[in-house]
Motif scaffolding. Structure first.
Motif, PDB file in Angstrom:
ATOM      1  N   ARG A 242       4.203 -33.109  58.193  1.00  0.00           N
ATOM      2  CA  ARG A 242       3.645 -31.799  58.481  1.00  0.00           C
ATOM      3  C   ARG A 242       4.729 -30.848  58.977  1.00  0.00           C
ATOM      4  NH1 ARG A 242      -1.385 -34.686  61.113  1.00  0.00           N
ATOM      5  NH2 ARG A 242      -2.463 -35.184  59.197  1.00  0.00           N
ATOM      6  N   ILE A 243       5.672 -31.406  59.718  1.00  0.00           N
ATOM      7  CA  ILE A 243       6.777 -30.579  60.220  1.00  0.00           C
ATOM      8  C   ILE A 243       7.557 -30.009  59.043  1.00  0.00           C
ATOM      9  CG2 ILE A 243       8.955 -30.623  61.495  1.00  0.00           C
ATOM     10  CD1 ILE A 243       7.682 -32.865  63.238  1.00  0.00           C
ATOM     11  N   TRP A 244       7.883 -30.870  58.092  1.00  0.00           N
ATOM     12  CA  TRP A 244       8.662 -30.429  56.940  1.00  0.00           C
ATOM     13  C   TRP A 244       7.849 -29.532  56.021  1.00  0.00           C
ATOM     14  CZ3 TRP A 244      13.647 -30.186  56.166  1.00  0.00           C
ATOM     15  CH2 TRP A 244      14.482 -31.000  56.913  1.00  0.00           C
ATOM     16  N   SER A 245       6.574 -29.780  55.879  1.00  0.00           N
ATOM     17  CA  SER A 245       5.769 -28.922  55.001  1.00  0.00           C
ATOM     18  C   SER A 245       5.703 -27.505  55.563  1.00  0.00           C
ATOM     19  CB  SER A 245       4.370 -29.501  54.799  1.00  0.00           C
ATOM     20  OG  SER A 245       3.658 -29.529  56.005  1.00  0.00           O
ATOM     21  N   LYS A 246       5.665 -27.376  56.893  1.00  0.00           N
ATOM     22  CA  LYS A 246       5.700 -26.041  57.503  1.00  0.00           C
ATOM     23  C   LYS A 246       7.046 -25.371  57.261  1.00  0.00           C
ATOM     24  CE  LYS A 246       2.418 -27.035  61.202  1.00  0.00           C
ATOM     25  NZ  LYS A 246       2.268 -27.266  62.651  1.00  0.00           N
ATOM     26  N   LYS A 247       8.131 -26.131  57.435  1.00  0.00           N
ATOM     27  CA  LYS A 247       9.475 -25.570  57.252  1.00  0.00           C
ATOM     28  C   LYS A 247       9.721 -25.145  55.807  1.00  0.00           C
ATOM     29  CE  LYS A 247      11.928 -27.884  60.987  1.00  0.00           C
ATOM     30  NZ  LYS A 247      13.024 -28.782  61.350  1.00  0.00           N
TER      31      LYS A 247
ATOM     32  N   GLY B  49       7.277 -24.604  53.520  1.00  0.00           N
ATOM     33  CA  GLY B  49       6.194 -23.781  52.994  1.00  0.00           C
ATOM     34  C   GLY B  49       5.449 -24.437  51.847  1.00  0.00           C
ATOM     35  N   THR B  50       5.311 -25.757  51.903  1.00  0.00           N
ATOM     36  CA  THR B  50       4.581 -26.483  50.853  1.00  0.00           C
ATOM     37  C   THR B  50       3.362 -27.175  51.454  1.00  0.00           C
ATOM     38  OG1 THR B  50       5.835 -28.504  51.189  1.00  0.00           O
ATOM     39  CG2 THR B  50       6.694 -26.965  49.561  1.00  0.00           C
ATOM     40  N   LYS B  51       2.493 -27.632  50.592  1.00  0.00           N
ATOM     41  CA  LYS B  51       1.325 -28.377  51.032  1.00  0.00           C
ATOM     42  C   LYS B  51       1.760 -29.798  51.404  1.00  0.00           C
ATOM     43  CE  LYS B  51      -1.855 -25.801  48.140  1.00  0.00           C
ATOM     44  NZ  LYS B  51      -2.796 -25.871  47.019  1.00  0.00           N
ATOM     45  N   PRO B  52       1.190 -30.350  52.486  1.00  0.00           N
ATOM     46  CA  PRO B  52       1.576 -31.708  52.901  1.00  0.00           C
ATOM     47  C   PRO B  52       1.343 -32.756  51.817  1.00  0.00           C
ATOM     48  CG  PRO B  52       0.320 -30.645  54.639  1.00  0.00           C
ATOM     49  CD  PRO B  52       0.283 -29.736  53.454  1.00  0.00           C
ATOM     50  N   LYS B  53       0.290 -32.610  51.042  1.00  0.00           N
ATOM     51  CA  LYS B  53      -0.029 -33.595  50.006  1.00  0.00           C
ATOM     52  C   LYS B  53       1.054 -33.606  48.916  1.00  0.00           C
ATOM     53  CE  LYS B  53      -4.262 -35.323  48.102  1.00  0.00           C
ATOM     54  NZ  LYS B  53      -5.669 -35.067  47.855  1.00  0.00           N
ATOM     55  N   VAL B  54       1.521 -32.425  48.522  1.00  0.00           N
ATOM     56  CA  VAL B  54       2.576 -32.315  47.502  1.00  0.00           C
ATOM     57  C   VAL B  54       3.882 -32.887  48.045  1.00  0.00           C
ATOM     58  CG1 VAL B  54       3.965 -30.676  46.163  1.00  0.00           C
ATOM     59  CG2 VAL B  54       1.510 -30.311  46.419  1.00  0.00           C
ATOM     60  N   LEU B  55       4.196 -32.546  49.280  1.00  0.00           N
ATOM     61  CA  LEU B  55       5.427 -33.033  49.894  1.00  0.00           C
ATOM     62  C   LEU B  55       5.408 -34.553  50.029  1.00  0.00           C
ATOM     63  CD1 LEU B  55       8.146 -32.328  51.131  1.00  0.00           C
ATOM     64  CD2 LEU B  55       6.995 -32.089  53.332  1.00  0.00           C
ATOM     65  N   ARG B  56       4.246 -35.102  50.366  1.00  0.00           N
ATOM     66  CA  ARG B  56       4.117 -36.555  50.516  1.00  0.00           C
ATOM     67  C   ARG B  56       4.428 -37.265  49.195  1.00  0.00           C
ATOM     68  NH1 ARG B  56      -1.157 -37.005  52.483  1.00  0.00           N
ATOM     69  NH2 ARG B  56      -0.436 -35.933  54.328  1.00  0.00           N
ATOM     70  N   LYS B  57       3.971 -36.704  48.089  1.00  0.00           N
ATOM     71  CA  LYS B  57       4.274 -37.303  46.780  1.00  0.00           C
ATOM     72  C   LYS B  57       5.774 -37.240  46.490  1.00  0.00           C
ATOM     73  CE  LYS B  57      -0.139 -36.606  44.512  1.00  0.00           C
ATOM     74  NZ  LYS B  57      -0.851 -35.936  43.422  1.00  0.00           N
TER      75      LYS B  57
ATOM     76  N   PRO C   5      19.355 -28.321  50.445  1.00  0.00           N
ATOM     77  CA  PRO C   5      19.125 -27.289  51.456  1.00  0.00           C
ATOM     78  C   PRO C   5      19.817 -25.962  51.140  1.00  0.00           C
ATOM     79  CG  PRO C   5      20.520 -29.046  52.333  1.00  0.00           C
ATOM     80  CD  PRO C   5      20.105 -29.452  50.958  1.00  0.00           C
ATOM     81  N   LYS C   6      20.878 -25.992  50.357  1.00  0.00           N
ATOM     82  CA  LYS C   6      21.586 -24.746  50.025  1.00  0.00           C
ATOM     83  C   LYS C   6      20.747 -23.881  49.095  1.00  0.00           C
ATOM     84  CE  LYS C   6      26.117 -26.792  50.660  1.00  0.00           C
ATOM     85  NZ  LYS C   6      27.325 -27.290  50.011  1.00  0.00           N
ATOM     86  N   THR C   7      20.203 -24.490  48.047  1.00  0.00           N
ATOM     87  CA  THR C   7      19.401 -23.737  47.080  1.00  0.00           C
ATOM     88  C   THR C   7      17.914 -23.783  47.409  1.00  0.00           C
ATOM     89  OG1 THR C   7      19.199 -25.661  45.636  1.00  0.00           O
ATOM     90  CG2 THR C   7      21.058 -24.176  45.235  1.00  0.00           C
ATOM     91  N   LYS C   8      17.545 -24.622  48.371  1.00  0.00           N
ATOM     92  CA  LYS C   8      16.156 -24.835  48.788  1.00  0.00           C
ATOM     93  C   LYS C   8      15.267 -25.220  47.611  1.00  0.00           C
ATOM     94  CE  LYS C   8      16.458 -21.984  52.859  1.00  0.00           C
ATOM     95  NZ  LYS C   8      15.873 -20.975  53.688  1.00  0.00           N
ATOM     96  N   THR C   9      15.776 -26.160  46.819  1.00  0.00           N
ATOM     97  CA  THR C   9      15.017 -26.654  45.671  1.00  0.00           C
ATOM     98  C   THR C   9      14.903 -28.171  45.722  1.00  0.00           C
ATOM     99  OG1 THR C   9      17.040 -26.794  44.350  1.00  0.00           O
ATOM    100  CG2 THR C   9      15.747 -24.768  44.145  1.00  0.00           C
TER     101      THR C   9
END
Length: 174
Positions: A1-6, A8-16, A26-30
């Motif tokens: 949840r911490i990373w999803s806030k940072k 700006g993604t949904k926690p479910k997508v980030l978990r996958k 982190p440079k291109t944020k991709t």
């Protein structure tokens, strides 16, 4: 949840993405597909393991309460002066970990998220409890008992159908 806030993604997508072969730049944020040849670490290592190891190193190995305090603040954890003045290296680490990721809460949350509710799981359990091959077994046993066993077979078939229906319709109100 911490990373999803940072991010700006949904926690479910980030978990996958965390459990897949993906890396975060982190440079291109991709987010890109991770390969062993790439310079980037997998997302799980970058976002989960590295912060835990840094926290471990600062709190336990180096007993650096200032760095540990700044890491805790970046995670949204407030440490008391008592926690920071703990003379044991292990005590400071335990204080941060208990407030950041309590094991009991983490386990309960994972069970709630992963294990289906009894109402949803009932349909899946039905196949394990009452396989379709049971009808073949009943038919075979009736025929071995002598004759065709059509009367017995039809009675058993009705009971099987009733039982299957009752199991499928099982709800929390009953």
């Amino acid at each position: 949840r911490i990373w999803s806030k940072k991010l700006g993604t949904k926690p479910k997508v980030l978990r996958k993405m965390l459990w897949g072969d993906f890396s975060y730049n982190p440079k291109t944020k991709t987010v890109t597909k991770w390969t062993p040849a790439s310079n980037l670490k997998p997302m799980f290592v970058t976002m989960i393991l590295s912060p835990i190891w840094k926290l471990y190193e600062n709190a336990y190995v180096n007993n650096d309460s200032e760095k540990t305090k700044s890491m805790a603040q970046s995670l949204g954890i407030e440490l008391s002066n008592r926690d920071l003045k703990n003379n044991e290296n292990r005590g400071l680490l335990q204080a941060v970990m208990k407030k950041w990721m309590p094991v009991s809460d983490a386990m309960l949350n994972m069970v709630v998220e992963i294990v289906p509710s009894p109402l949803i799981a009932q349909a899946k359990r039905m196949e394990a409890l009452w396989p379709n091959s049971i009808q073949k077994v009943v038919r075979t046993s009736c025929e071995k008992g002598g004759g065709t066993g059509t009367e017995i077979n039809s009675d058993v078939q009705r009971e099987i159908s009733k039982t299957e229906e009752a199991i499928r319709n099982c709800s929390k109100s009953e």
